[in-house]
Design a protein around this motif. Structure first.
Motif, PDB file in Angstrom:
ATOM      1  N   ASN A 148       0.824  -1.208   0.000  1.00 30.94           N
ATOM      2  CA  ASN A 148       0.000   0.000   0.000  1.00 30.94           C
ATOM      3  C   ASN A 148       0.858   1.257   0.000  1.00 30.94           C
ATOM      4  O   ASN A 148       0.532   2.250  -0.669  1.00 30.94           O
ATOM      5  CB  ASN A 148      -0.929   0.004   1.221  1.00 30.94           C
ATOM      6  N   ARG A 149       1.948   1.219   0.765  1.00 30.94           N
ATOM      7  CA  ARG A 149       2.842   2.377   0.816  1.00 30.94           C
ATOM      8  C   ARG A 149       3.517   2.598  -0.539  1.00 30.94           C
ATOM      9  O   ARG A 149       3.718   3.731  -0.967  1.00 30.94           O
ATOM     10  CB  ARG A 149       3.899   2.165   1.912  1.00 30.94           C
ATOM     11  N   GLU A 150       3.857   1.520  -1.208  1.00 31.12           N
ATOM     12  CA  GLU A 150       4.467   1.642  -2.536  1.00 31.12           C
ATOM     13  C   GLU A 150       3.511   2.312  -3.519  1.00 31.12           C
ATOM     14  O   GLU A 150       3.926   3.155  -4.318  1.00 31.12           O
ATOM     15  CB  GLU A 150       4.879   0.258  -3.047  1.00 31.12           C
ATOM     16  N   ARG A 151       2.254   1.960  -3.439  1.00 30.10           N
ATOM     17  CA  ARG A 151       1.275   2.581  -4.334  1.00 30.10           C
ATOM     18  C   ARG A 151       1.102   4.062  -4.014  1.00 30.10           C
ATOM     19  O   ARG A 151       0.880   4.884  -4.908  1.00 30.10           O
ATOM     20  CB  ARG A 151      -0.071   1.859  -4.215  1.00 30.10           C
ATOM     21  N   ALA A 152       1.229   4.410  -2.743  1.00 38.28           N
ATOM     22  CA  ALA A 152       1.081   5.813  -2.352  1.00 38.28           C
ATOM     23  C   ALA A 152       2.295   6.647  -2.780  1.00 38.28           C
ATOM     24  O   ALA A 152       2.151   7.776  -3.247  1.00 38.28           O
ATOM     25  CB  ALA A 152       0.879   5.919  -0.842  1.00 38.28           C
ATOM     26  N   GLU A 153       3.505   6.088  -2.606  1.00 38.46           N
ATOM     27  CA  GLU A 153       4.730   6.845  -2.911  1.00 38.46           C
ATOM     28  C   GLU A 153       4.963   6.985  -4.413  1.00 38.46           C
ATOM     29  O   GLU A 153       5.422   8.012  -4.895  1.00 38.46           O
ATOM     30  CB  GLU A 153       5.941   6.163  -2.268  1.00 38.46           C
ATOM     31  N   LYS A 154       4.740   5.906  -5.164  1.00 34.21           N
ATOM     32  CA  LYS A 154       4.935   5.917  -6.617  1.00 34.21           C
ATOM     33  C   LYS A 154       6.347   6.361  -7.002  1.00 34.21           C
ATOM     34  O   LYS A 154       6.538   7.298  -7.773  1.00 34.21           O
ATOM     35  CB  LYS A 154       3.898   6.820  -7.285  1.00 34.21           C
ATOM     36  N   VAL A 155       7.364   5.714  -6.411  1.00 32.76           N
ATOM     37  CA  VAL A 155       8.753   6.000  -6.752  1.00 32.76           C
ATOM     38  C   VAL A 155       9.414   4.727  -7.260  1.00 32.76           C
ATOM     39  O   VAL A 155       8.972   3.615  -6.973  1.00 32.76           O
ATOM     40  CB  VAL A 155       9.533   6.555  -5.535  1.00 32.76           C
ATOM     41  N   PRO A 208       8.220  11.453  11.749  1.00 31.42           N
ATOM     42  CA  PRO A 208       6.832  11.164  11.368  1.00 31.42           C
ATOM     43  C   PRO A 208       6.717  11.219   9.848  1.00 31.42           C
ATOM     44  O   PRO A 208       7.131  12.189   9.219  1.00 31.42           O
ATOM     45  CB  PRO A 208       6.045  12.304  12.022  1.00 31.42           C
ATOM     46  N   HIS A 209       6.193  10.188   9.247  1.00 30.33           N
ATOM     47  CA  HIS A 209       6.112  10.127   7.791  1.00 30.33           C
ATOM     48  C   HIS A 209       4.813  10.756   7.311  1.00 30.33           C
ATOM     49  O   HIS A 209       3.725  10.427   7.793  1.00 30.33           O
ATOM     50  CB  HIS A 209       6.212   8.671   7.314  1.00 30.33           C
ATOM     51  N   LEU A 210       4.942  11.667   6.357  1.00 35.99           N
ATOM     52  CA  LEU A 210       3.795  12.372   5.828  1.00 35.99           C
ATOM     53  C   LEU A 210       3.228  11.637   4.612  1.00 35.99           C
ATOM     54  O   LEU A 210       3.918  10.850   3.970  1.00 35.99           O
ATOM     55  CB  LEU A 210       4.193  13.801   5.444  1.00 35.99           C
ATOM     56  N   ALA A 211       1.990  11.905   4.301  1.00 37.17           N
ATOM     57  CA  ALA A 211       1.302  11.189   3.229  1.00 37.17           C
ATOM     58  C   ALA A 211       2.057  11.282   1.914  1.00 37.17           C
ATOM     59  O   ALA A 211       2.431  12.367   1.469  1.00 37.17           O
ATOM     60  CB  ALA A 211      -0.107  11.763   3.055  1.00 37.17           C
ATOM     61  N   ARG A 212       2.320  10.114   1.318  1.00 36.79           N
ATOM     62  CA  ARG A 212       2.909   9.980  -0.008  1.00 36.79           C
ATOM     63  C   ARG A 212       4.338  10.489  -0.128  1.00 36.79           C
ATOM     64  O   ARG A 212       4.880  10.555  -1.219  1.00 36.79           O
ATOM     65  CB  ARG A 212       2.031  10.675  -1.069  1.00 36.79           C
ATOM     66  N   LEU A 213       4.970  10.870   0.973  1.00 29.59           N
ATOM     67  CA  LEU A 213       6.351  11.342   0.913  1.00 29.59           C
ATOM     68  C   LEU A 213       7.304  10.229   1.291  1.00 29.59           C
ATOM     69  O   LEU A 213       7.062   9.463   2.217  1.00 29.59           O
ATOM     70  CB  LEU A 213       6.570  12.539   1.860  1.00 29.59           C
TER      71      LEU A 213
END
Length: 255
Positions: A148-155, A208-213
């Protein structure tokens, strides 16, 4: 009127023009300092002026010293950075080298440490050999939260790739007594991916990790236990307990 500054200048034999030259400001600027006791110059100008006059800053601009003094749990916050990547590499190196009892890397991937800290693997081996407890808590590269995090980051450099990079670096070290590695539990992964804690004895970095960063774009806080431990339950303890909870529920990484 800043009578303390005027007195210090008179004792040192400085005119406003002479002090201005020493500090690197205009004569009118020094005149404003003299005229207004509430005016606080820039930190570097204060330091240069005090050095030239041979006095302490608390004598001439006491309010600036009071403003820097923190109270209560605020005293734990040593520094903050708008991005993790803005923290100088030598700060990470100093904290790691200075730790003697506890090194706990509870970031979700931790992969950046090998590029951030020179000879990182050798440092870990030496620390563990000297009796320091060294732990790595990483996310499961096959877990749902990772995907899910990979889909959010898209890097391009995906989360799972970054975790596997860490595991590969650690595996290259071979068996090391005192070095332990775990995956965070599936039910805790969402808490792990949202907050990284890096502990060095009584110091800690908290991210703290921010959304999609990606992690290096997240804010970084530096907490220092020695500035605070007058009572239990401060910020350091809260974040340390968070990381320990994830660790206790985690599972060992297969050899």
């Amino acid at each position: 009127m800043n009578t303390a500054l005027r007195s210090a200048m008179a004792s040192a034999g400085f005119s406003p023009r002479r002090l201005a030259v020493r500090v690197g400001v205009t004569g009118k600027t020094v005149e404003r300092w003299l005229a207004d006791a509430e005016l606080t110059p820039h930190a570097r100008n204060r330091e240069d002026a005090c050095r030239a006059l041979g006095v302490g800053e608390e004598m001439i601009w006491p309010q600036s010293v009071k403003d820097r003094v923190k109270s209560g749990y605020d005293r734990e916050l040593v520094h903050s950075y708008p991005y993790r990547s803005a923290c100088p590499s030598d700060v990470w190196g100093e904290l790691i080298r200075g730790a003697g009892k506890e090194l706990f890397f509870a970031g979700y991937t931790n992969y950046f440490l090998w590029s951030q800290v020179p000879a990182f693997s050798e440092t870990l081996r030496r620390k563990a050999g000297a009796g320091c407890r060294v732990r790595f808590l990483v996310g499961d590269p096959e877990g749902d939260v990772t995907r899910n995090r990979e889909r959010a980051e898209k890097v391009t450099l995906t989360v799972s790739t970054r975790i596997r990079t860490t595991l590969e670096q650690l595996s290259r070290m071979g068996p090391v007594d005192g070095l332990d590695i775990r995956f965070s539990a599936a039910e805790d992964a969402v808490y792990h991916v949202g907050l990284s804690v890096f502990r060095f004895d009584d110091d800690a970095f908290v991210t703290p990790h921010l959304a999609r960063l990606v992690g290096h774009d997240a804010p970084l806080l530096h907490l220092h236990l020695h500035l605070r431990r007058q009572a239990d339950g401060g910020m350091f303890d809260r974040f340390a307990e968070h990381a320990e909870e994830l660790w206790e529920q985690g599972r060992r990484v297969p050899a």
